[in-house]
Design a protein around this motif. Structure first.
Motif, short mmCIF file in Angstrom:
data_model
loop_
_atom_site.label_atom_id
_atom_site.label_comp_id
_atom_site.label_asym_id
_atom_site.label_seq_id
_atom_site.Cartn_x
_atom_site.Cartn_y
_atom_site.Cartn_z
N ILE A 161 2.42 1.77 -3.49
CA ILE A 161 1.57 2.29 -4.41
C ILE A 161 1.30 3.88 -4.06
N SER A 162 1.25 4.17 -2.92
CA SER A 162 1.04 5.57 -2.72
C SER A 162 2.45 6.26 -3.08
N LEU A 163 3.62 5.93 -2.73
CA LEU A 163 4.92 6.60 -3.17
C LEU A 163 4.91 6.55 -4.60
N LYS B 97 2.33 7.04 -6.79
CA LYS B 97 1.28 7.97 -7.17
C LYS B 97 1.55 9.40 -6.80
N ASN B 98 2.28 9.43 -5.88
CA ASN B 98 2.63 10.86 -5.41
C ASN B 98 3.94 11.33 -5.79
N SER B 99 4.85 10.43 -6.55
CA SER B 99 6.21 11.04 -7.12
C SER B 99 6.28 10.61 -8.61
N ALA C 110 0.90 -1.09 0.00
CA ALA C 110 0.00 0.02 0.12
C ALA C 110 0.95 1.31 0.06
N GLU C 111 1.92 1.30 0.74
CA GLU C 111 2.75 2.33 0.97
C GLU C 111 3.57 2.77 -0.13
#
Length: 286
Positions: A254-256, A258-260, A251-252
């Motif tokens: 995927i977040s990385l 999406k935001n980078s 999950a983390e």
């Protein structure tokens, strides 16, 4: 038999190899028997170690082979236990002083404090000192330290330094122990074979250090401080503490993503704070 003993007493050693730990063993036997029968042989060998063996200018026991002014780690075990035992037998502090001096001056030149290991050989005339951490030689060193502390009075000014050296060496050795419980022939090179004699020496020395209170028992035989605790933990595919971290990591990441702005640059994935132009695509990332 008497002729053989007489020749042995008159025999003149030519190197520490000729006196070695045999002299220390004789002194231990003499201390136990107290009949004086071994004293002439002891005096012969200890006189060579203490007054005749070649030394560097600062008094460090050395060899002139295969190079001039050479230190061999083995020579600690061939000299220090005998000197220490002679101090115990006679009460003469000069033997304790010499034993402590050898340990500290060998260690100054040959102990890698970062790794907690000794190198095998050191040549005074060299600018570069290649470091090969041979297992058995490190065994002679750690056993020497234990042997010295067993008879060195705690009031001796060098006691604390010798104890600290033993603790540093054991900490270094423990960090390189293989999962089988053995150590490698070259301790810090895992592609060398697992060596039995050195492992046995370490087991003896560490156990004795624990039994004598030189090192913390809990740190070396207590809660999860033995590598076997980790190497032989059972594997269970249903263990939930394995699935949870995997889900969290996924999950983390995927977040990385999406935001980078990950891009391939100079053969590696780089994460940028904003979009940049590059002709190297990141496969699997849209």
């Amino acid at each position: 038999m008497l002729i053989a003993v007489h020749r042995f007493i008159r025999y003149c050693p030519h190197a520490l190899d000729d006196a070695r730990a045999m002299c220390a063993a004789m002194i231990k036997a003499e201390r136990a028997k107290q009949d004086g029968s071994l004293r002439p042989m002891i005096e012969n060998f200890i006189d060579y170690i203490h007054t005749k063996e070649f030394r560097l200018e600062d008094g460090t026991l050395a060899r002139n082979r295969p190079h001039l002014n050479t230190l061999w780690l083995d020579d600690l075990f061939m000299s220090v236990p005998a000197l220490a035992q002679m101090g115990k037998l006679t009460g003469d502090v000069k033997y304790y002083d010499d034993a402590v001096k050898q340990v500290l001056q060998f260690s100054q030149r040959m102990f890698n404090a970062e790794k907690g290991l000794y190198m095998l050989g050191w040549v005074q005339g060299m600018d570069v000192h290649p470091q090969f951490h041979w297992a058995r030689a490190n065994g002679w060193a750690v056993m020497t330290l234990v042997e010295l502390l067993e008879v060195l009075p705690e009031s001796h000014p060098g006691y604390a330094d010798v104890l600290a050296q033993l603790q540093a060496h054991i900490a270094g050795l423990a960090s390189y122990q293989h999962g089988t419980g053995f150590w490698h022939q070259l301790i810090d090179r895992n592609d060398t074979y697992l060596e039995t004699s050195a492992t046995a020496i370490y087991a003896y020395s560490i156990a004795r250090a624990i039994n004598r209170g030189y090192i913390d028992k809990q740190a070396y035989s207590g809660m999860a401080f033995d590598p076997a605790f980790y190497y032989f933990r059972p594997v269970n595919p249903y263990a939930t503490h394995g699935y949870g971290p995997v889900l969290l990591a996924g999950a983390e990441v995927i977040s990385l993503l999406k935001n980078s702005f990950p891009k391939m640059n100079d053969s590696a994935v780089m994460f940028y704070p904003e979009e940049i132009e590059t002709d190297q695509p990141i496969f699997g990332v849209e």
